[in-house]
Structures are given as C-alpha cells and as structure tokens.
Write an enzyme that holds these catalytic residues in place. Structure first.
Site, PDB file in Angstrom:
ATOM      1  N   HIS A 106       0.837  -1.205   0.000  1.00 58.86           N
ATOM      2  CA  HIS A 106       0.000   0.000   0.000  1.00 58.86           C
ATOM      3  C   HIS A 106       0.870   1.252   0.000  1.00 58.86           C
ATOM      4  CE1 HIS A 106       0.428   0.873   4.375  1.00 58.86           C
ATOM      5  NE2 HIS A 106       0.398  -0.434   4.530  1.00 58.86           N
ATOM      6  N   ASP A 130       6.402   0.830   6.271  1.00 57.19           N
ATOM      7  CA  ASP A 130       4.951   0.610   6.199  1.00 57.19           C
ATOM      8  C   ASP A 130       4.330   1.690   5.337  1.00 57.19           C
ATOM      9  OD1 ASP A 130       2.401  -0.269   6.597  1.00 57.19           O
ATOM     10  OD2 ASP A 130       2.220   0.466   8.641  1.00 57.19           O
ATOM     11  N   GLU A 170      -4.824   2.057   2.578  1.00 55.70           N
ATOM     12  CA  GLU A 170      -4.955   0.855   3.411  1.00 55.70           C
ATOM     13  C   GLU A 170      -5.154   1.243   4.865  1.00 55.70           C
ATOM     14  OE1 GLU A 170      -3.707  -2.248   6.189  1.00 55.70           O
ATOM     15  OE2 GLU A 170      -2.639  -0.401   5.839  1.00 55.70           O
ATOM     16  N   GLU A 171      -4.392   2.246   5.307  1.00 57.20           N
ATOM     17  CA  GLU A 171      -4.288   2.499   6.743  1.00 57.20           C
ATOM     18  C   GLU A 171      -5.596   2.908   7.401  1.00 57.20           C
ATOM     19  OE1 GLU A 171      -1.962   1.551   8.404  1.00 57.20           O
ATOM     20  OE2 GLU A 171      -0.055   1.716   7.357  1.00 57.20           O
ATOM     21  N   ASP A 183       3.579  -6.412   3.353  1.00 55.26           N
ATOM     22  CA  ASP A 183       3.186  -5.324   4.257  1.00 55.26           C
ATOM     23  C   ASP A 183       3.477  -5.708   5.710  1.00 55.26           C
ATOM     24  OD1 ASP A 183       2.161  -2.968   5.260  1.00 55.26           O
ATOM     25  OD2 ASP A 183       0.077  -3.633   5.167  1.00 55.26           O
ATOM     26  N   HIS A 208       3.813   2.723  12.617  1.00 55.77           N
ATOM     27  CA  HIS A 208       2.928   3.888  12.814  1.00 55.77           C
ATOM     28  C   HIS A 208       3.525   4.952  13.739  1.00 55.77           C
ATOM     29  CE1 HIS A 208      -0.824   1.180  11.790  1.00 55.77           C
ATOM     30  NE2 HIS A 208       0.081   1.194  10.832  1.00 55.77           N
TER      31      HIS A 208
HETATM   32 ZN   LIG Z   1       0.997  -1.359   6.228  1.00 60.05          ZN
END
Ligand SMILES: [Zn+2]
Length: 466
Positions: free
Chosen positions: A278, A290, A324-325, A352, A422
């Site tokens: 993503h 990520d 995606e997130e 991912d 994140h």
């Molecule tokens: Zn991810």
C-alpha cells in the site's frame, strides 16, 4: 529454458498432486526454473538503484497520508518512473478516500506533576475535543475486564488502557475499540498505551472506530513510558488530572489513486499474478517500512522481469493500493474495478510486514496450489526465503481473496516491526539494503514462476469446476 519446457512436467506434476499430495511433487519445477530464478536473485542482490529509489520516495514525499498532497505527488512520481522503466499499461485508478486531519494536539498533566506535556498521537478517525480541551481525572485500567470491574469510577473520567503488548492482533483491540467501551461506562475521553513491545518515548498512531449508537469521545495514544508512569501514580493513590486537547476532524472524501503497471504475459495475457503493497502511510515518519518498502520491492521485482527479458506466459501486475491504513478503500476499489477479471487472477501477493529479512510466504489457497508454491519455494532456499506456511495474505488483497483469489503475504523477521510501526521512527535509516534486496528477489522469483507455469495455479476444487 522454458521454451524447451517438457510436456512431461505437466503429467508428472498432476500425477504427483493427485496420487501423493503429502509427498513433494517431482523435481521439475526446480530443474525448469532454477536458471531463471538464479538470474533474478543475482540481479536483485547486485542492485542498489531500487533501494535508492525507495529512499528518494521516502525523503522527497515523506509521510503519504490519505487525503494529502504528499500522497498524490508520490503517486504521480511513481507513475512517471514506471513509464520510464518501460513497464506496460502504467496507470492510476481513481479511488475516493477519507480525509482525516489531525491538527494540533496535546496532553498536559496538571497533577500530580504540573505542566508535564506528554507526547501523544491522536488515533485515526477520532473526533477532536472542544476548543478548551477536556480536563479530567485519569482512570488507569489493565483490560476491558478491569474497566468493567471499575465502571462505577469511570463517569466523567479519561480512561487510560495500560495494556502491555502481547501480540499486535490482541493488543490493538484497545486502540480500535477502546473509545467505545470507555464511552459506554461514561468516560469523557480515552487514551491507550501505544501498541508496541518496546519504546524510546515514541507514541504509535493507527486507526480506531466508533461503534454505531455509542457516544463518540476523543481517543489518543500515549507512550509506553507515560502509561507506566500513570499506572505507578494510580497504584500509590495519587490523583492524576490531565488536559487533553485535539483538533482532529473528518473532512469530506477526496480522490486518490491505485497505481497499476504490468509486464504483459506472452501466452495468456488475461491471466494475472498481482503483487504489491500500500502506497499510503500514516501521517507520521516516512512510512518507509509501512509500506513504501513493500511497494518498491514489488515494483522492482516486476521491473527486473522487464530488464532481464523474462516475459512469463501470464501477466505480472504490480499494484500499489491507496488508503490501506484508514479505510482500505484502495483494496476494495481494486476488487470492484476488476470484479469480472478475478477468475483470471491466478495469485495475489502482498508485502506489508516491514522491510526485514524475508523467510518465505504465508499462503492461502487450495492444497494443490500449496504443494506447487512449496515446490517453487525450493528455488529460494539459497537465500533462505523459501519457507511456505499455511495461511497468509494481506489487508489490500483481502477483498479479492474473499472472492476466491489465492493469496500470499511475504513473511519476514517480525521481531522489530512493532518498534517502529505507525510512529515517527518509521524512517529509511531503519531499513537494510540487503534485506530489501532479498525481499525483491523472493517476490520476483515467486511471481515469475507462478505466472509462467504451464497450468494455472489450481483453486479449490469447487471453484475450479465453475
Ligand atoms: Zn501497512
């Protein structure tokens, strides 16, 4: 080599599968594809351009959050570069995505430690506080059960879930659902200990959801350090008072794009192996692992096929899904836009889980297909990335897997991923170029061989008879 593909292969493979599922299939996959696989592995490991391209992407466009100009500028740059690579059918596919805006946010302790400004990250989807913020006492709980046991104390308070990381799947419940449970017992806001096994005072963001019919309260992540401190304060009977301020709000949806490019197959171009990651990230750090790393590794895997002149029988398609997130809109839109081609999607593959040393794939599909991809895994033994385990996929390929497409996720050493996940620390310096190249090689070999096999990867018997 594959021009001289022996007919015997098909016969042996089918016999092998039908009569001896538990036994390894004949050696023909390895003997037929070893030379091409070695060529792909060597080209991937010899390269530094793809890692540099990844660094350029991360440094130049930064975090690529849904609804931001950063994300769309990154997507435009990727499309231009893919054209320059000579990939086929390079295009963006429009997707409407949510636009959650964080704004300013702060958490200040008033007592027992006055004026202690603590680091927080509001959780994606949360509402903000009133302009004056929310000033309240903190109630620290260790679980939903603990909250239930102490619910008489909760009204008017800010609930803090101080839940140590066990696994992502278990601990993340407090991030996604914590606000609902806290609101149900009368809390005015909720905080969650960041979802990660270790911390250098780094808050972790991520998505949260409001349940229908439940009063919406602001929800944010504090660091592991501050969660533990407030636990100690409560345990020694100190009153904890804080002021939470958040400007977070949800704005109307805006357009974004899934990135699509291909190497068109030589014999069955309508049949597709899709691989990718993503392209969106959270609004902190660079989203380097990520999931820029997963995206660029898949892109490089496909580019290498082009560069080495390895055109498989079927089409290999790289897709970088958007959003995606905090929405999964890209994965859902891809399914909707390609619904009538999904019977011809031979395999979907996603990376991912961070850019770390790969060890193979987790695979979801028929037992027959599992035996075949295990055999292909043998081509990757020399770089220790050929272990195929049962079960696996990815968030973005989930929607097409639920329509019957076999799926696999790249498996990597997961020991450090949730240190960075994140956070502002998900930056290029955490990535190792050799481990990235191993991911490229692993995805390239698997995608290429599945796309070139004489027979389509078999689906479950019921579906393949349709
Ligand atoms: Zn991810």
């Amino acid at each position: 080599m594959r021009q001289l593909f022996p007919l015997l292969f098909v016969v042996l493979l089918l016999v092998g599968i039908q009569e001896a599922q538990a036994q390894p299939t004949p050696m023909t996959i390895t003997s037929t594809y070893q030379e091409d696989a070695d060529q792909l592995i060597e080209a991937a490991l010899d390269d530094s351009a793809a890692f540099e391209r990844l660094a350029y992407l991360a440094d130049t466009f930064g975090a690529r959050f849904s609804g931001t100009e950063n994300l769309e500028r990154a997507i435009e740059w990727i499309l231009t570069e893919m054209e320059a690579d000579g990939l086929d059918n390079v295009h963006g596919e429009e997707v409407m995505v949510p636009q959650w805006v964080r704004g300013e946010e702060s958490l200040t302790m008033l007592e027992p430690q006055p004026n202690n400004d603590m680091q927080i990250l509001g959780l994606g989807g949360s509402i903000g506080t009133p302009e004056e913020g929310i000033t309240a006492e903190v109630l620290v709980v260790s679980s939903f059960e603990d909250l239930e046991a102490r619910k008489e104390e909760a009204p008017g308070k800010i609930v803090l879930y101080n839940v140590p990381f066990t696994s992502y799947g278990r601990t993340v419940e407090y991030r996604t659902n914590g606000a609902n449970e806290a609101a149900a017992v009368g809390a005015v806001a909720s905080l969650v200990r960041s979802v990660g096994p270790a911390s250098l005072y780094t808050p972790h963001t991520g998505v949260m959801r409001y349940a229908e019919g439940v009063r919406q309260i602001p929800h944010a992540a504090v660091t592991v350090e501050d969660a533990m401190m407030m636990q100690r304060m409560q345990d020694r009977g100190q009153t904890i008072r804080v002021r939470l301020y958040m400007e977070a709000e949800m704005l109307p949806d805006v357009p974004s794009h899934n990135v699509v490019a291909e190497v068109v197959g030589s014999e069955q171009p309508e049949e597709v192996v899709v691989l990718g990651g993503h392209i969106d990230s959270w609004d902190v750090g660079q989203g380097a692992m990520d999931d820029a790393g997963g995206c660029v590794a898949a892109w490089e895997a496909v580019r290498l096929l082009k560069e080495l002149g390895l055109q498989p029988r079927r089409t290999v398609r790289v897709v970088m899904w958007t959003n995606e997130e905090n929405g999964l809109r890209g994965g859902n839109a891809y399914r909707d836009a390609h619904m009538d081609e999904l019977d011809d999607h031979v395999l979907a593959m996603e990376s991912d889980s961070g850019v770390f040393k790969p060890n193979g794939f987790g695979f979801t599909g028929s037992p027959e297909a599992y035996a075949i991809v295990q055999e292909i895994g043998k081509l990757l033994e020399r770089i220790e990335s050929g272990t195929i385990t049962k079960g696996g996929g990815g968030a973005d390929i989930g929607p097409i897997m639920r329509e019957g497409v076999p799926g696999m996720g790249l498996s990597v050493d997961g020991s450090k991923y949730f240190w960075y996940h994140h956070t502002n620390a998900d930056t290029m310096d955490k990535l190792d170029p050799h481990e990235f190249n191993l991911a490229v090689a692993t995805m390239a070999v698997m995608a290429y061989v599945v796309a070139d096999l004489p027979e389509k990867l078999p689906r479950a018997t019921e579906e393949s008879s349709n």
